[in-house]
Design a protein around this motif. Structure first.
Motif, mmCIF file in Angstrom:
data_model
loop_
_atom_site.group_PDB
_atom_site.id
_atom_site.type_symbol
_atom_site.label_atom_id
_atom_site.label_comp_id
_atom_site.label_asym_id
_atom_site.label_seq_id
_atom_site.Cartn_x
_atom_site.Cartn_y
_atom_site.Cartn_z
ATOM 1 N N ASN A 258 8.101 54.518 30.661
ATOM 2 C CA ASN A 258 8.095 53.927 29.435
ATOM 3 C C ASN A 258 7.640 52.283 29.973
ATOM 4 O O ASN A 258 8.187 51.390 29.445
ATOM 5 C CB ASN A 258 9.412 53.516 29.149
ATOM 6 C CG ASN A 258 10.444 54.765 28.188
ATOM 7 O OD1 ASN A 258 9.119 55.700 28.368
ATOM 8 N ND2 ASN A 258 11.366 54.810 28.648
ATOM 9 N N GLY A 259 6.692 51.942 30.556
ATOM 10 C CA GLY A 259 6.353 51.128 31.246
ATOM 11 C C GLY A 259 6.925 50.165 31.831
ATOM 12 O O GLY A 259 6.750 48.863 31.741
ATOM 13 N N ARG A 260 8.587 50.411 32.738
ATOM 14 C CA ARG A 260 8.634 49.198 33.050
ATOM 15 C C ARG A 260 8.571 49.858 34.379
ATOM 16 O O ARG A 260 8.812 51.203 34.892
ATOM 17 C CB ARG A 260 10.063 49.491 32.377
ATOM 18 C CG ARG A 260 10.220 48.390 30.991
ATOM 19 C CD ARG A 260 11.810 48.490 30.950
ATOM 20 N NE ARG A 260 12.182 47.566 31.230
ATOM 21 C CZ ARG A 260 11.697 45.942 30.990
ATOM 22 N NH1 ARG A 260 10.427 45.646 29.381
ATOM 23 N NH2 ARG A 260 11.639 44.728 31.267
ATOM 24 N N SER A 261 8.994 49.079 35.562
ATOM 25 C CA SER A 261 9.091 49.243 36.690
ATOM 26 C C SER A 261 10.834 48.505 37.767
ATOM 27 O O SER A 261 10.190 47.894 37.598
ATOM 28 C CB SER A 261 7.723 49.242 38.274
ATOM 29 O OG SER A 261 7.861 49.044 39.179
ATOM 30 N N ILE A 262 11.149 49.594 38.593
ATOM 31 C CA ILE A 262 12.018 49.343 38.541
ATOM 32 C C ILE A 262 12.007 49.753 39.943
ATOM 33 O O ILE A 262 11.884 50.417 41.089
ATOM 34 C CB ILE A 262 13.588 50.364 37.895
ATOM 35 C CG1 ILE A 262 13.567 50.039 37.230
ATOM 36 C CG2 ILE A 262 15.106 49.873 38.478
ATOM 37 C CD1 ILE A 262 13.835 48.385 35.942
ATOM 38 N N VAL A 263 12.617 48.708 40.884
ATOM 39 C CA VAL A 263 12.997 48.519 42.539
ATOM 40 C C VAL A 263 14.661 48.899 42.441
ATOM 41 O O VAL A 263 15.282 48.068 42.075
ATOM 42 C CB VAL A 263 12.428 47.080 43.618
ATOM 43 C CG1 VAL A 263 12.718 47.932 44.562
ATOM 44 C CG2 VAL A 263 11.015 47.598 43.062
ATOM 45 N N GLY A 264 14.769 49.853 43.486
ATOM 46 C CA GLY A 264 15.987 49.398 44.480
ATOM 47 C C GLY A 264 16.395 49.387 45.214
ATOM 48 O O GLY A 264 15.818 50.718 45.993
ATOM 49 N N VAL A 265 17.952 48.923 46.343
ATOM 50 C CA VAL A 265 17.788 49.308 47.257
ATOM 51 C C VAL A 265 19.607 49.717 47.442
ATOM 52 O O VAL A 265 20.076 49.589 47.124
ATOM 53 C CB VAL A 265 18.608 48.209 48.480
ATOM 54 C CG1 VAL A 265 17.663 47.958 49.511
ATOM 55 C CG2 VAL A 265 16.455 47.082 47.522
ATOM 56 N N ILE A 266 19.827 50.854 48.409
ATOM 57 C CA ILE A 266 20.750 50.927 48.812
ATOM 58 C C ILE A 266 21.083 50.805 50.676
ATOM 59 O O ILE A 266 20.506 51.590 50.826
ATOM 60 C CB ILE A 266 20.977 52.525 48.736
ATOM 61 C CG1 ILE A 266 21.481 52.584 47.447
ATOM 62 C CG2 ILE A 266 22.175 53.158 49.249
ATOM 63 C CD1 ILE A 266 20.888 54.083 46.115
#
Length: 303
Positions: A258-266
């Motif tokens: 939906n036009g959003r960019s998420i970066v995650g770290v574990i």
């Protein structure tokens, strides 16, 4: 060694009220707890579209990050200005290195010639420590493979400084730490993930579930992406797994929807994929079905 001057912390349980900020017309839920049930020792969520820090858990604690180190290896390669179609001859030293340290491998064969671009696939999909060594040797400076590798690692640390990764230090090109000085934080690795996504070359490689690459002698390499979140959660586009004795299972991941960019770290989680699902569901304000992880063929690298 760089000493952090960062005073701000995102707490163990999550962010304090007010740390979750509005981003355009979309407003993140002001929940102090953030996603529930994340078991990772260190975790972080970053909105790569707006730069807003969404949530974290022990996000400034320094930890080893295993092969997620290779995201920086790739970043240094693509930002070096080198011609990615330049050919590199595989040396026996790269295979010997993997055998000595028991690293994951792209199974590069001595004498084969592959381009830097192809080696990026060998680096990021099967998490090839031999491919990492080949890239470091090709782009470092010095009169020996050791000197060139050390030169490349210095470039990795310089890039970390440039990106504001104040709690990060690299002592290896692949995450196999010989001196115990290869560490980062969940927050810092999110910065790196965001930077990596800005490269069309890294993005193209990291989102590939598999690839076939042919050496100049006709040998075909078939590599599968060790990141099983890719192809299992809608919108995921990478980025890199990592597993080590001290680091535990790690994951730097990214999704676009939906036009959003998420970066995650574990960092250090025996449940890294369920953790990633919880973090993405929360950040994207959705509830998805239970993960049905993409399977890897027998004999494919696991990382």
């Amino acid at each position: 060694m760089r000493v952090s001057t960062r005073a701000r912390r995102i707490g163990v349980a999550g962010v304090a009220a007010g740390a979750v900020l509005a981003a355009g017309p979309f407003v993140y839920p002001a929940q102090a707890a953030g996603p529930s049930g994340v078991s990772a020792k260190g975790a972080f969520l970053l909105d790569a579209s707006s730069g807003e820090e969404m949530w974290g858990k022990s996000s400034d604690t320094k930890r080893q990050m295993a092969s997620t180190t290779k995201v920086m290896t790739a970043a240094v390669v693509v930002s070096s200005g080198a011609d990615l179609d330049r050919r590199v001859t595989v040396k026996k030293a790269y295979r010997d290195y993997v055998a000595k340290w028991g690293g994951s491998t792209a199974d590069l064969r001595t004498g084969d010639k592959l381009t830097l671009r192809q080696l990026l696939y060998g680096l990021l999909l099967p998490s090839g420590c031999d491919a990492a060594y080949a890239l470091a040797d090709a782009l470092g400076k010095g009169s020996s493979t050791t000197a060139r590798a050390n030169s490349f690692i210095a470039k990795m640390n310089a890039k970390a400084d440039q990106l504001g990764m104040k709690n990060t230090e690299f002592d290896s090109f692949d995450g196999i730490s010989k001196k115990g000085r290869n560490y980062s934080t969940a927050r810092d690795m999110a910065k790196l993930g965001k930077y990596a996504l800005g490269s069309t070359n890294i993005r193209k490689v990291a989102k590939s579930t598999s690839t076939k690459q042919k050496a100049t002698n006709g040998r075909t390499y078939t590599w599968y992406n060790t990141n099983q979140l890719l192809g299992s959660y809608q919108g995921v586009i990478g980025i890199k797994t990592g597993t080590g004795t001290k680091a535990g299972p790690c994951l730097v991941f990214a999704a676009e929807r939906n036009g959003r960019s998420i970066v995650g770290v574990i960092l250090n989680s025996s449940k890294r994929y369920p953790d990633a699902k919880k973090m993405l569901d929360w950040s994207l304000q959705q509830k998805t079905p239970k993960l049905d992880l993409r399977s890897l063929p027998e004999g494919a690298e696991r990382d």
